[in-house]
Write a protein that holds these residues in place. Structure first.
Motif, PDB file in Angstrom:
ATOM      1  N   HIS A 146      -0.217   3.158  -5.719  1.00  0.00           N
ATOM      2  CA  HIS A 146      -1.496   2.673  -6.235  1.00  0.00           C
ATOM      3  C   HIS A 146      -2.562   3.716  -5.901  1.00  0.00           C
ATOM      4  N   MET A 191       4.371   2.022  -2.770  1.00  0.00           N
ATOM      5  CA  MET A 191       4.977   0.689  -2.934  1.00  0.00           C
ATOM      6  C   MET A 191       6.354   0.916  -3.567  1.00  0.00           C
ATOM      7  N   TYR A 371      -5.734  -3.032  -0.882  1.00  0.00           N
ATOM      8  CA  TYR A 371      -4.315  -2.745  -0.622  1.00  0.00           C
ATOM      9  C   TYR A 371      -3.418  -3.939  -0.969  1.00  0.00           C
ATOM     10  N   TRP A 375      -0.616  -4.487  -3.904  1.00  0.00           N
ATOM     11  CA  TRP A 375       0.774  -4.810  -3.532  1.00  0.00           C
ATOM     12  C   TRP A 375       1.244  -6.056  -4.285  1.00  0.00           C
ATOM     13  N   ASN A 378       1.889  -5.323  -7.912  1.00  0.00           N
ATOM     14  CA  ASN A 378       3.164  -4.616  -8.093  1.00  0.00           C
ATOM     15  C   ASN A 378       4.356  -5.559  -7.900  1.00  0.00           C
ATOM     16  N   ARG A 379       4.196  -6.492  -6.969  1.00  0.00           N
ATOM     17  CA  ARG A 379       5.263  -7.480  -6.707  1.00  0.00           C
ATOM     18  C   ARG A 379       5.539  -8.312  -7.962  1.00  0.00           C
TER      19      ARG A 379
END
Ligand code: A1D88
Ligand code: NDP
Length: 447
Positions: A146, A191, A371, A375, A378-379
């Motif tokens: 990221h 990530m 952050y 995350w 993206n998950r």
């Protein structure tokens, strides 16, 4: 040692972390840059006429020194974001000013202040080296990055890392970005790469997906809930194609604004039903450069009511800015939220404040994602809940053309760039999961 040897290791099925760690770093690599001595090249031209193909270069550059808490990544693929368009047309200001300011902060940051700016704020690739203090990642790890770069030395950013006073967007306000064969990141930008996606698919969502997540879903943004009517400008574009997916996946009701039949079809294929073609319906919110036309706001609002069964908008997902902001404030319901992360058509907004205060509406400024939000965004990609919206893929050599397409709104969804990857379709590790989602993954391809 050349980047070719790195590519061979990535493509060999059996290279271990130790093999990657043992690979000597190349001395130089190919990178997309803009040049400091060209920042005035478009002086006097209209924004529309500034051509990224003229300012974007493909240069051979030296590998930067690796610092503590950092990682060097072999970039297999990247994507074009609008911030690279802004950099390439030197608007609203030259990004070399950001690099100079960063360079003044400490000895190591001086690395970033160079006569060339390696741009790009997305990547998918493989970790080559990590600096002192990095334990979570090792050479050979397959990653995406990221674009939030923070120093975390001030308590201001300890609750929400976007509030760090030294917050920067990597590849826009820092050097050594992702449109290159090698990139330098802080290791906490890394990530895991979603295994069911190819390199170019994995590199596409990062920046826009994270931004749309904070702006629309996160409590730091609009905090969307089930049943909300969400007006999404540019619903098949970079940000909008993720906002539309978040609205649908979260049980909200997206009202998608687009500018062509083809884009309307894409929104329909994502599952949206309420679609407004702003070109076909000919909205003209400004009578001239200085004067808005409230009658047009009302016509737009009526159209929204037709599509929602008489309801107004709970959340506007704003980014076009000056051209649409007055209409966005007007069509929001009492107590509703306008959340904005950009001003593509102009940053000096004008709206009728009576409609804001009398109806208790709120405007929320949103920028990228902290952050944790990055995350979580993206998950959702890794779990196949949200999908990349990759349309066309260009070679590194053709990045100027790719940026031109985005600047002129000729693209759909996201535009990808192959960096080290020799062809599309490589890097998939989970074929079974891919097969489950293949139609959604390919929804935007080659249109
Ligand atoms: C993830 C992807 C995102 C996107 O795509 S976003 C779209 C692309 N991005 C953009 O278009 C944004 C580009 N950036 C900018 O245009 C500029 O970046 C900003 C307008 C955001 C900020 O400009 P600046 O020049 O950095 O800030 P200042 O506040 O105008 O000037 C800094 C000086 O002003 C002082 N200052 C700040 N706040 C105050 C205050 N409240 N009262 C008095 N002074 C103030 C500071 O200290 C400093 O001073 P000193 O120059 O001496 O260091
Ligand atoms: N602050 C942040 O963190 C971020 C900010 N941004 C900024 O957001 C903006 C959009 O980025 P992105 O979505 O990737 O870009 P895209 O160009 O991919 O998509 C934007 C879409 O907005 C629509 N649009 C453009 N101009 C207008 C206009 N004048 N009126 C109405 N609709 C318009 C277009 O859709 P159509 O023609 O179909 O209506 C276009 O496809 C950029 O300025 C970018 O810099 C982006 C990401 C993060």
């Amino acid at each position: 040692m050349t980047v070719k040897d790195i590519l061979d290791a990535i493509q060999s099925k059996d290279a271990t972390s130790a093999d990657f760690a043992a690979l000597p770093l190349p001395e130089s690599y190919r990178a997309i840059t803009v040049h400091k001595d060209e920042t005035e090249m478009f002086a006097g031209l209209q924004t529309r006429d500034k051509d990224p193909r003229k300012s974007i270069h493909l240069d051979e550059v030296p590998v930067p020194e690796l610092g503590p808490g950092e990682a060097l990544v072999a970039v297999m693929a990247s994507s074009v974001n609008y911030n690279s368009v802004w950099t390439s047309i030197f608007e609203p200001l030259s990004t070399f000013g950001f690099l100079e300011r960063y360079g003044r902060t400490n000895e190591l940051a001086k690395r970033h202040d160079l006569p060339y700016h390696i741009i790009g704020s997305d990547l998918a690739g493989v970790v080559l080296r990590t600096g002192p203090g990095v334990n979570a990642w090792k050479p050979g790890d397959e990653v995406v990055a990221h674009c939030l770069s923070v120093e975390l030395e001030s308590s201001d950013g300890h609750n929400d890392t976007m509030l760090d006073p030294e917050q920067r967007i990597w590849g826009f306000e820092t050097n050594f970005g992702g449109l290159a064969e090698v990139a330098l990141v802080k290791s906490n930008q890394l990530m895991p790469k979603p295994g069911h996606l190819s390199w170019e698919e994995a590199a596409a969502p990062g920046l826009v997906n994270s931004t749309a997540y904070r702006q629309l879903v996160s409590r730091n943004g609009a905090g969307m809930k089930q049943g909300d009517n969400v007006l999404i400008w540019g619903a098949s574009g970079g940000l909008g194609s993720y906002a539309t997916q978040f609205a649908l996946a979260g049980g909200a009701n997206p009202i998608c604004v687009v500018s062509s039949d083809q884009k309307a079809d894409i929104c329909r294929s994502m599952g949206a039903e309420a679609i407004i073609d702003r070109s076909a319906e000919g909205y003209k919110f400004w009578k001239d450069e200085q004067t808005q036309d409230p009658k047009e706001w009302k016509r737009f609002g009526k159209r929204i009511r037709e599509l929602t069964g008489g309801e107004d908008i709970d959340i506007v997902f704003e980014h076009p800015g000056r051209e649409t902001f007055g209409a966005s404030v007007y069509v929001t319901r009492k107590g509703g939220t306008i959340t904005t992360c950009a001003s593509t058509s102009g940053y000096m907004h004008e709206y009728d404040n009576r409609y804001l205060w009398m109806s208790l509406k709120r405007i929320i400024g949103s920028h990228f994602a902290n952050y944790r939000e990055a995350w979580e965004a993206n998950r959702l990609i890794a779990k196949g809940k949200i999908h990349p919206t990759l349309s066309k893929v260009y070679s590194l050599e053709d990045t100027g053309q790719a940026a031109y397409d985005v600047h002129r709104n000729l693209h759909q969804g996201k535009v990808g760039v192959l960096c080290l990857a020799p062809e599309e379709g490589l890097g998939v590790r989970d074929e079974e999961m891919r097969a489950k989602h293949i139609d959604a993954i390919n929804r935007f391809r080659n249109i």
